[in-house]
Design an enzyme around this catalytic site. Structure first.
Site: not given
Ligand code: PAF
Length: 290
Positions: A150, A34, A28, A30, A144, A183-184, A173
């Protein structure tokens, strides 16, 4: 756009989607990064499913779970405008039912970088994404490149467990001045917002050196360290030059190399990266300082 909360509602709504499904998992709050994932999913798939869930198991005990920014109404409006078909906004107990005891560990890729700085983080990410993928059952998942490690971990997980045919990794982006969207970034006050630019500046310096023929891993890392050291508000966690597939730190002469940084600037810990051997138009274009 349909919005569902429980697992049963999700199953029923998913059963009503025809053709290929693209899935965009999010926590979220966003931003345009996103929405670029949603746009890529719309291009490649017949239907798009997104999830909004601030996943407690990927936050450490001293991290920002309670403070993590949230704005569900705005997020839903943005997803609807972007053409998403179905959004899952589960409560914690919809994802982790009472007595929950099953965790997923991706070995080998998760002990370094973010995994070394944030013990347990990838166990939480791998566990939640396994649950999300098993319930949404997409053909493709869109993530992303900003979270490079990740993306590598989730590709491994999806292939190992057969949970999606493809994990599509979309470019980072950036703001006009080069700061990677996150978001942070909401935690940055104006002074630290200015200082945060040092992160993408360090990556640009490494890219410029690589483009000019510099191939020594130690020198490329030092170039990034030197840029970061010039900003007193930046507290470096790591500067990495690693193999982009195995994430093993490189030594000596490099060919393919992922430069990754984690730097605390005031409140937030910012991460960013660039694949030095690949074009990175968002980092290589002249930056606006407006
Ligand atoms: O990248 C993120 O926002 C999170 O790590 C994810 C992939 C939604 C898992 O909670």
């Amino acid at each position: 756009m349909k919005v569902v909360t429980t697992r049963a509602e999700l199953r029923a709504a998913r059963a009503g989607l025809d053709g290929s499904v693209g899935f965009v998992p999010t926590m979220g709050y966003l931003h345009d990064g996103h929405l670029a994932l949603v746009a890529a999913a719309r291009e490649r798939c017949s239907a798009v499913v997104a999830s909004i869930f601030v996943n407690p198991t990927q936050f450490g005990p001293t991290e920002d779970l309670a403070a993590y920014p949230r704005d569900l109404d705005r997020d839903l409006a943005r997803l609807e405008a972007a053409g998403v078909d179905l959004v899952w906004t589960p409560a914690v107990e919809d994802v982790y039912p009472p007595g929950f005891a099953t965790y997923v560990d991706v070995e080998g890729l998760t002990g370094v970088l973010e995994g070394a700085s944030r013990p347990g983080h990838f166990r939480g990410v791998a566990t939640v994404v396994t649950i999300l993928l098993s319930l949404v059952r997409p053909q493709m998942m869109f993530v992303g490149r900003k979270d490079l490690q990740q993306s590598v971990v989730l590709r491994r997980l999806a292939a190992d467990l057969g949970l999606a045919d493809e994990v599509v990794v979309c470019p980072t982006v950036r703001e006009p001045d080069g700061l990677a969207l996150s978001s942070r970034n909401a935690y940055l006050d104006p002074e630290h917002r200015r200082a945060a630019l040092v992160v993408s500046t360090a990556l640009r310096a490494a890219r410029a050196a690589y483009r000019d023929g510099e191939r020594d891993a130690v020198t490329l890392r030092r170039i990034m360290h030197d840029v970061l050291a010039a900003e007193p508000r930046a507290e470096v966690d790591y500067v990495s030059l690693a193999d982009p597939d195995t994430l093993v730190e490189l030594d000596g002469e490099v060919t393919r190399a992922a430069a990754s940084l984690a730097v605390r600037v005031g409140v937030p810990r910012l991460i960013d990266n660039s694949l030095l051997h690949d074009p990175d138009p968002e980092l290589d274009r002249p930056m606006s300082t407006a």
